[in-house]
Design a protein around this motif. Sequence first.
Motif, PDB file in Angstrom:
ATOM      1  N   SER A  19       0.829  -1.196   0.000  1.00 51.70           N
ATOM      2  CA  SER A  19       0.000   0.000   0.000  1.00 51.70           C
ATOM      3  C   SER A  19       0.869   1.254   0.000  1.00 51.70           C
ATOM      4  O   SER A  19       1.993   1.244   0.482  1.00 51.70           O
ATOM      5  N   PHE A  20       0.341   2.326  -0.597  1.00 49.00           N
ATOM      6  CA  PHE A  20       0.938   3.653  -0.466  1.00 49.00           C
ATOM      7  C   PHE A  20      -0.175   4.663  -0.625  1.00 49.00           C
ATOM      8  O   PHE A  20      -1.257   4.354  -1.109  1.00 49.00           O
ATOM      9  N   GLY A  21       0.062   5.864  -0.147  1.00 46.94           N
ATOM     10  CA  GLY A  21      -1.001   6.867  -0.142  1.00 46.94           C
ATOM     11  C   GLY A  21      -1.929   6.625   1.037  1.00 46.94           C
ATOM     12  O   GLY A  21      -1.524   6.105   2.076  1.00 46.94           O
ATOM     13  N   ALA A  22      -3.192   6.998   0.872  1.00 37.46           N
ATOM     14  CA  ALA A  22      -4.188   6.791   1.925  1.00 37.46           C
ATOM     15  C   ALA A  22      -4.490   5.312   2.065  1.00 37.46           C
ATOM     16  O   ALA A  22      -4.311   4.533   1.132  1.00 37.46           O
ATOM     17  N   GLY A 106      -3.699   3.868  -2.701  1.00 42.40           N
ATOM     18  CA  GLY A 106      -2.769   3.405  -3.714  1.00 42.40           C
ATOM     19  C   GLY A 106      -2.181   2.046  -3.407  1.00 42.40           C
ATOM     20  O   GLY A 106      -2.171   1.586  -2.268  1.00 42.40           O
ATOM     21  N   ILE A 107      -1.697   1.414  -4.467  1.00 40.44           N
ATOM     22  CA  ILE A 107      -0.977   0.143  -4.353  1.00 40.44           C
ATOM     23  C   ILE A 107       0.236   0.227  -5.264  1.00 40.44           C
ATOM     24  O   ILE A 107       0.149   0.692  -6.402  1.00 40.44           O
ATOM     25  N   ARG A 108       1.373  -0.187  -4.743  1.00 42.01           N
ATOM     26  CA  ARG A 108       2.640  -0.157  -5.468  1.00 42.01           C
ATOM     27  C   ARG A 108       3.234  -1.559  -5.517  1.00 42.01           C
ATOM     28  O   ARG A 108       2.713  -2.474  -4.877  1.00 42.01           O
ATOM     29  N   ASP A 109       4.323  -1.694  -6.260  1.00 39.46           N
ATOM     30  CA  ASP A 109       5.009  -2.991  -6.398  1.00 39.46           C
ATOM     31  C   ASP A 109       4.080  -4.047  -6.985  1.00 39.46           C
ATOM     32  O   ASP A 109       4.075  -5.199  -6.566  1.00 39.46           O
ATOM     33  N   VAL A 110       3.293  -3.619  -7.963  1.00 38.40           N
ATOM     34  CA  VAL A 110       2.351  -4.494  -8.664  1.00 38.40           C
ATOM     35  C   VAL A 110       2.924  -4.782 -10.046  1.00 38.40           C
ATOM     36  O   VAL A 110       3.574  -3.924 -10.652  1.00 38.40           O
TER      37      VAL A 110
END
Length: 132
Positions: A19-22, A106-110
């Motif tokens: 996760s990233f962001g809110a 947000g979602i990262r590392d996808v």
Amino acid sequence: MSTRARIVCEDGRIFTGESFGARGTITGHLIVETSATAYEQSLVDRTNDGAIALLATPHVGNTGMNLERTGLRVAGIIARDPVPRSSSIHAHTELEAQMVKDGVVGIRDVDTRALIRHARGQKLTVTIESEL
């Protein structure tokens, strides 16, 4: 502190990341932004209100955000490798800081390439869950 997150597509396919962001859970239609330099415009465009933006460029946030009069309009952002700190002296804020301010999950590392291939040719609704 990063936590596990996932994308759940309406057809049941799941993609995992961090996760990233809110934090939270949101659902919206997926838009794919392929521009390497103008992705900021799609994030603030009123026509994308409530959408989830899939950013095809691996590294986003290099130039920071220059949103003096507006906030982010999308509800969610999916990115491969967002940059935590911009390298531009013209940036007013960092991408993740703006996401937190505007409540954008947000979602990262996808694996964004696999998600783009999966979404190709269809209107896809996805859910981001960032509090696993």
